[in-house]
Scaffold this motif. Structure first.
Motif, PDB file in Angstrom:
ATOM      1  N   GLN A  20     -48.460   2.327 -26.544  1.00  0.00           N
ATOM      2  CA  GLN A  20     -48.536   1.119 -25.708  1.00  0.00           C
ATOM      3  C   GLN A  20     -49.312   1.404 -24.429  1.00  0.00           C
ATOM      4  OE1 GLN A  20     -44.531  -0.477 -25.196  1.00  0.00           O
ATOM      5  NE2 GLN A  20     -44.151  -0.265 -27.387  1.00  0.00           N
ATOM      6  N   HIS A  21     -49.052   2.563 -23.823  1.00  0.00           N
ATOM      7  CA  HIS A  21     -49.793   2.933 -22.604  1.00  0.00           C
ATOM      8  C   HIS A  21     -51.288   3.086 -22.913  1.00  0.00           C
ATOM      9  CE1 HIS A  21     -45.884   4.599 -20.633  1.00  0.00           C
ATOM     10  NE2 HIS A  21     -46.046   3.319 -20.379  1.00  0.00           N
ATOM     11  N   MET A  22     -51.606   3.667 -24.059  1.00  0.00           N
ATOM     12  CA  MET A  22     -53.020   3.822 -24.458  1.00  0.00           C
ATOM     13  C   MET A  22     -53.677   2.450 -24.603  1.00  0.00           C
ATOM     14  SD  MET A  22     -52.956   6.839 -27.323  1.00  0.00           S
ATOM     15  CE  MET A  22     -52.055   8.357 -26.997  1.00  0.00           C
ATOM     16  N   GLU A  57     -45.062  -7.612 -22.545  1.00  0.00           N
ATOM     17  CA  GLU A  57     -44.502  -7.091 -23.797  1.00  0.00           C
ATOM     18  C   GLU A  57     -44.049  -5.634 -23.613  1.00  0.00           C
ATOM     19  OE1 GLU A  57     -46.690  -6.687 -27.806  1.00  0.00           O
ATOM     20  OE2 GLU A  57     -47.196  -8.705 -27.059  1.00  0.00           O
ATOM     21  N   HIS A  58     -44.917  -4.860 -22.996  1.00  0.00           N
ATOM     22  CA  HIS A  58     -44.624  -3.443 -22.789  1.00  0.00           C
ATOM     23  C   HIS A  58     -43.437  -3.234 -21.836  1.00  0.00           C
ATOM     24  CE1 HIS A  58     -44.856   0.754 -21.990  1.00  0.00           C
ATOM     25  NE2 HIS A  58     -45.136   0.537 -20.717  1.00  0.00           N
ATOM     26  N   PHE A  59     -43.433  -3.968 -20.738  1.00  0.00           N
ATOM     27  CA  PHE A  59     -42.323  -3.842 -19.777  1.00  0.00           C
ATOM     28  C   PHE A  59     -41.013  -4.247 -20.450  1.00  0.00           C
ATOM     29  CE2 PHE A  59     -45.073  -4.603 -15.677  1.00  0.00           C
ATOM     30  CZ  PHE A  59     -45.636  -3.359 -15.843  1.00  0.00           C
ATOM     31  N   PHE A  61     -40.248  -4.047 -23.544  1.00  0.00           N
ATOM     32  CA  PHE A  61     -39.886  -2.987 -24.492  1.00  0.00           C
ATOM     33  C   PHE A  61     -39.099  -1.889 -23.760  1.00  0.00           C
ATOM     34  CE2 PHE A  61     -40.647   0.947 -26.822  1.00  0.00           C
ATOM     35  CZ  PHE A  61     -40.594   0.590 -28.164  1.00  0.00           C
ATOM     36  N   GLU A  62     -39.636  -1.429 -22.652  1.00  0.00           N
ATOM     37  CA  GLU A  62     -38.955  -0.375 -21.878  1.00  0.00           C
ATOM     38  C   GLU A  62     -37.607  -0.871 -21.345  1.00  0.00           C
ATOM     39  OE1 GLU A  62     -42.800   2.124 -20.098  1.00  0.00           O
ATOM     40  OE2 GLU A  62     -41.610   0.918 -18.719  1.00  0.00           O
ATOM     41  N   GLU A  63     -37.619  -2.071 -20.798  1.00  0.00           N
ATOM     42  CA  GLU A  63     -36.402  -2.598 -20.169  1.00  0.00           C
ATOM     43  C   GLU A  63     -35.292  -2.840 -21.193  1.00  0.00           C
ATOM     44  OE1 GLU A  63     -37.788  -6.006 -17.944  1.00  0.00           O
ATOM     45  OE2 GLU A  63     -39.135  -4.742 -16.746  1.00  0.00           O
ATOM     46  N   THR A 116     -49.823   5.917 -11.671  1.00  0.00           N
ATOM     47  CA  THR A 116     -48.709   6.345 -10.807  1.00  0.00           C
ATOM     48  C   THR A 116     -47.373   5.976 -11.442  1.00  0.00           C
ATOM     49  OG1 THR A 116     -50.131   5.946  -8.908  1.00  0.00           O
ATOM     50  CG2 THR A 116     -47.797   6.197  -8.444  1.00  0.00           C
ATOM     51  N   HIS A 117     -47.319   4.781 -12.034  1.00  0.00           N
ATOM     52  CA  HIS A 117     -46.068   4.324 -12.641  1.00  0.00           C
ATOM     53  C   HIS A 117     -45.694   5.171 -13.863  1.00  0.00           C
ATOM     54  CE1 HIS A 117     -42.845   1.556 -13.630  1.00  0.00           C
ATOM     55  NE2 HIS A 117     -43.263   1.599 -14.881  1.00  0.00           N
ATOM     56  N   ILE A 118     -46.657   5.464 -14.701  1.00  0.00           N
ATOM     57  CA  ILE A 118     -46.374   6.284 -15.892  1.00  0.00           C
ATOM     58  C   ILE A 118     -45.930   7.682 -15.458  1.00  0.00           C
ATOM     59  CG2 ILE A 118     -47.349   7.402 -17.961  1.00  0.00           C
ATOM     60  CD1 ILE A 118     -49.253   4.973 -18.250  1.00  0.00           C
ATOM     61  N   GLU A 121     -42.257   6.775 -12.560  1.00  0.00           N
ATOM     62  CA  GLU A 121     -41.084   6.097 -13.126  1.00  0.00           C
ATOM     63  C   GLU A 121     -40.921   6.289 -14.636  1.00  0.00           C
ATOM     64  OE1 GLU A 121     -38.581   4.660 -11.354  1.00  0.00           O
ATOM     65  OE2 GLU A 121     -39.755   5.585  -9.756  1.00  0.00           O
ATOM     66  N   ASP A 122     -41.997   6.100 -15.403  1.00  0.00           N
ATOM     67  CA  ASP A 122     -41.861   6.193 -16.863  1.00  0.00           C
ATOM     68  C   ASP A 122     -41.462   7.613 -17.292  1.00  0.00           C
ATOM     69  OD1 ASP A 122     -42.448   3.533 -17.077  1.00  0.00           O
ATOM     70  OD2 ASP A 122     -44.393   3.791 -18.047  1.00  0.00           O
ATOM     71  N   MET A 123     -42.066   8.589 -16.646  1.00  0.00           N
ATOM     72  CA  MET A 123     -41.763   9.983 -16.983  1.00  0.00           C
ATOM     73  C   MET A 123     -40.275  10.289 -16.818  1.00  0.00           C
ATOM     74  SD  MET A 123     -44.078  11.768 -18.278  1.00  0.00           S
ATOM     75  CE  MET A 123     -45.765  11.657 -17.701  1.00  0.00           C
ATOM     76  N   LYS A 124     -39.629   9.617 -15.868  1.00  0.00           N
ATOM     77  CA  LYS A 124     -38.208   9.867 -15.584  1.00  0.00           C
ATOM     78  C   LYS A 124     -37.296   9.481 -16.742  1.00  0.00           C
ATOM     79  CE  LYS A 124     -38.377   8.894 -10.616  1.00  0.00           C
ATOM     80  NZ  LYS A 124     -37.943   7.839  -9.668  1.00  0.00           N
ATOM     81  N   TYR A 125     -37.693   8.478 -17.547  1.00  0.00           N
ATOM     82  CA  TYR A 125     -36.807   8.070 -18.651  1.00  0.00           C
ATOM     83  C   TYR A 125     -37.059   8.870 -19.918  1.00  0.00           C
ATOM     84  CZ  TYR A 125     -40.649   4.987 -20.336  1.00  0.00           C
ATOM     85  OH  TYR A 125     -41.847   4.498 -20.792  1.00  0.00           O
ATOM     86  N   SER A 126     -38.124   9.656 -19.940  1.00  0.00           N
ATOM     87  CA  SER A 126     -38.539  10.355 -21.152  1.00  0.00           C
ATOM     88  C   SER A 126     -37.383  11.071 -21.867  1.00  0.00           C
ATOM     89  CB  SER A 126     -39.662  11.338 -20.806  1.00  0.00           C
ATOM     90  OG  SER A 126     -39.997  12.103 -21.934  1.00  0.00           O
TER      91      SER A 126
HETATM   92 FE   LIG Z   1     -44.692   2.023 -19.212  1.00  0.00          FE
END
Ligand SMILES: [Fe+2]
Ligand SMILES: [Fe+2]
Length: 135
Positions: A20-22, A57-59, A61-63, A116-118, A121-126
């Motif tokens: 999704q990020h790609m 859509e992507h947000f 999915f994460e949420e 910056t977000h990936i 913040e995103d890295m933190k949930y990995s």
């Molecule tokens: Fe993301």
């Protein structure tokens, strides 16, 4: 040359989310190219709309998974998503009102925000997402 390239340091080690990020990165590059080539207002408008839809859509999915698995940092993460959505809405409105010529600056803002977000913040949930079986 593409404005924004995917690299391993952007990987959250979850295939679906990396993809999704790609896709978002590809959309930003496409947007940048259209601006650089002075594409029509209609085309740029369509691209903004597509980016908005896919970002949503992507947000979501994460949420969805954050809520489902009780992710502790959900509120802070959602706040970042919401702020970005608001900012993109403002950009779109200015663009549609003809008050604003979408410049490189806007693309750079979107690109920098996503990176910056990936990486932040995103890295933190990995680890948390992987532990909960998200692939
Ligand atoms: Fe993301
Ligand atoms: Fe996120």
């Amino acid at each position: 040359m593409a404005l924004f390239s995917w690299s391993e340091d952007l990987s959250v080690k979850i295939k679906s989310i990396d993809e999704q990020h790609m896709k978002l990165i590809n959309m930003i590059n496409d947007f940048y190219e259209n601006i650089s080539n002075r594409s029509s207002k209609e085309n740029i408008s369509i691209l903004i709309d597509e980016m908005k839809k896919y970002t949503f859509e992507h947000f979501s999915f994460e949420e969805k998974y954050m809520i489902q698995f009780g992710y502790a940092d959900y509120e802070a993460h959602k706040k970042e998503h919401d702020l970005f959505v608001t900012r993109v809405d403002e950009i779109e409105k200015m663009f549609n009102d003809g008050k604003f010529f979408v410049s490189l600056e806007v693309t750079v803002f979107i690109k920098d925000w996503l990176r910056t977000h990936i990486q932040g913040e995103d890295m933190k949930y990995s680890e948390f997402f992987i532990k909960n079986g998200i692939k």
